[in-house]
Design an enzyme around this catalytic site. Structure first.
Site, mmCIF file in Angstrom:
data_model
loop_
_atom_site.group_PDB
_atom_site.id
_atom_site.type_symbol
_atom_site.label_atom_id
_atom_site.label_comp_id
_atom_site.label_asym_id
_atom_site.label_seq_id
_atom_site.Cartn_x
_atom_site.Cartn_y
_atom_site.Cartn_z
ATOM 1 N N TYR A 74 0.811 -1.519 -0.366
ATOM 2 C CA TYR A 74 0.233 -0.105 -0.070
ATOM 3 C C TYR A 74 1.178 1.410 0.343
ATOM 4 C CZ TYR A 74 -4.840 -0.865 -0.030
ATOM 5 O OH TYR A 74 -6.132 -1.597 -0.006
ATOM 6 N N GLU A 117 1.884 6.302 -6.918
ATOM 7 C CA GLU A 117 0.740 6.873 -7.175
ATOM 8 C C GLU A 117 0.926 8.311 -7.332
ATOM 9 O OE1 GLU A 117 -2.636 6.198 -5.954
ATOM 10 O OE2 GLU A 117 -2.617 3.998 -5.623
#
Length: 362
Positions: free
Chosen positions: A286, A293
């Site tokens: 994560y 991102e």
């Protein structure tokens, strides 16, 4: 000396279809209960008003009954149920008008005819409701349908993300770093499909089909789709960058363990290795996915500035040009805030899952 044959106390009540008899005898042994020629015959060894003795009685019913009495022994009494041949209300129990001395009404079960009719209607309504529920689908059927639906959804998502993950892995081993730069053109269609289908996951949480909290599901849905459809999908300059590989790889690596875990949960299967992977793999992936991102957003800022896409000018008298890159900078802050919310949610899930197991061991 032979035991004296005595008559026990018998209490009776009725409904339209049944007769209830309660024989006051405790510790009953060898009961002989039968109906012949519409007469109930009872004989048993037990403890009654006259101590331990053989007790018996005979009752000739007012109207015809079915010759198969059903009885149940308890520690203190014998309960007998007799079915009437015709469903109707009797004015008395026995054919003889004078009530036998040992027979009395069972006021614990006694109802007058109007109350019995209400009870009968209530039972009939309950029966009709049960039939209606069965025709519409019993709770067990609805649960099975829900499990089947969730199983198929998780299976489709698992197959989709597995295809992406395996494809990227194989291409990396064959082409090396060269595979980074055409990831979008090779895998975008499947990623579009999986991410659009993930809308169902948020809807399931919102309407209560699953117990997942809505906010974390919505954050992940909006965050990923923003990167996929806006950052990568609308800008060709971003589609050839290596960061696409790392974003897609981190997403799919998480999902190839998450979806089969939920899929097996639908059929009540618990594979300990998969459970551990589902609640552990996200810990490194994560943050790495969030970092990838963020890198893609940062790399897209000069591209959006240069092309002017999604930028706009405020109307007169302000006339200020608002660049889309301004919103991207705000999004970077929101991105890490969303990571914190989801990370905390997943950490609580992991602690709940493995914490309970530790308690059971001790």
């Amino acid at each position: 000396m032979e035991n004296q044959v005595l008559t026990p106390h018998v209490y009776w009540a009725q409904r339209h279809r049944e007769l209830y008899l309660r024989v006051e005898l405790s510790d009953v042994q060898n009961p002989a209960i039968s109906i012949t020629e519409n007469v109930l015959h009872f004989k048993a060894q037990g403890h009654g008003a006259k101590g331990d003795n053989v007790y018996e009685f005979h009752l000739e019913f007012l109207d015809l009954v079915k010759p198969e009495p059903v009885y149940k022994l308890t520690q203190r009494q014998v309960n007998i149920t007799v079915q009437k041949k015709v469903s109707q209300w009797w004015e008395r129990l026995t054919k003889q008008e004078k009530r036998p001395l040992f027979l009395a009404p069972d006021f614990d079960r006694w109802l007058d005819e109007s109350d019995a009719e209400m009870e009968l209607r209530a039972k009939e309504e309950e029966r009709l409701n049960k039939l209606r529920i069965e025709s519409q689908g019993s709770p067990e059927t609805l649960t099975s349908l829900k499990k089947g639906y969730l199983f198929m959804y998780n299976l489709v998502q698992f197959l989709g993300f597995s295809w992406i993950f395996v494809n990227m892995t194989v291409r990396f081993f064959i082409l090396g770093k060269e595979s980074f730069y055409d990831t979008f053109h090779t895998l975008a269609d499947m990623m579009y499909f999986c991410q659009m289908l993930s809308v169902v996951e948020t809807i399931n949480a919102a309407i209560g089909v699953t117990k997942s909290p809505v906010i974390p599901c919505l954050i992940q849905l909006l965050g990923r789709n923003f990167i996929l459809f806006i950052i990568f999908g609308t800008m060709e300059e971003m589609q050839n960058k290596a960061v696409v590989f790392f974003v897609f790889y981190s997403w799919s690596a998480v999902e190839v363990f998450r979806y089969p875990f939920y899929m097996l949960s639908c059929i009540d299967m618990d594979w300990k290795v998969l459970t551990w992977l589902r609640y552990t793999v996200w810990i490194p992936l994560y943050p790495l996915g969030c970092l990838a991102e963020a890198v893609s957003v940062i790399q897209s800022i000069p591209v959006f500035n240069e092309t002017g896409r999604f930028s706009f000018t405020l109307p007169y008298p302000v006339k200020i040009k608002v660049r889309f890159s301004f919103f991207l900078q705000i999004y970077l802050i929101i991105l890490f805030l969303g990571l914190y919310i989801n990370f905390r949610h997943l950490y609580k899930q992991r602690r709940r899952c493995f914490g309970q197991k530790k308690k059971k061991i001790h």
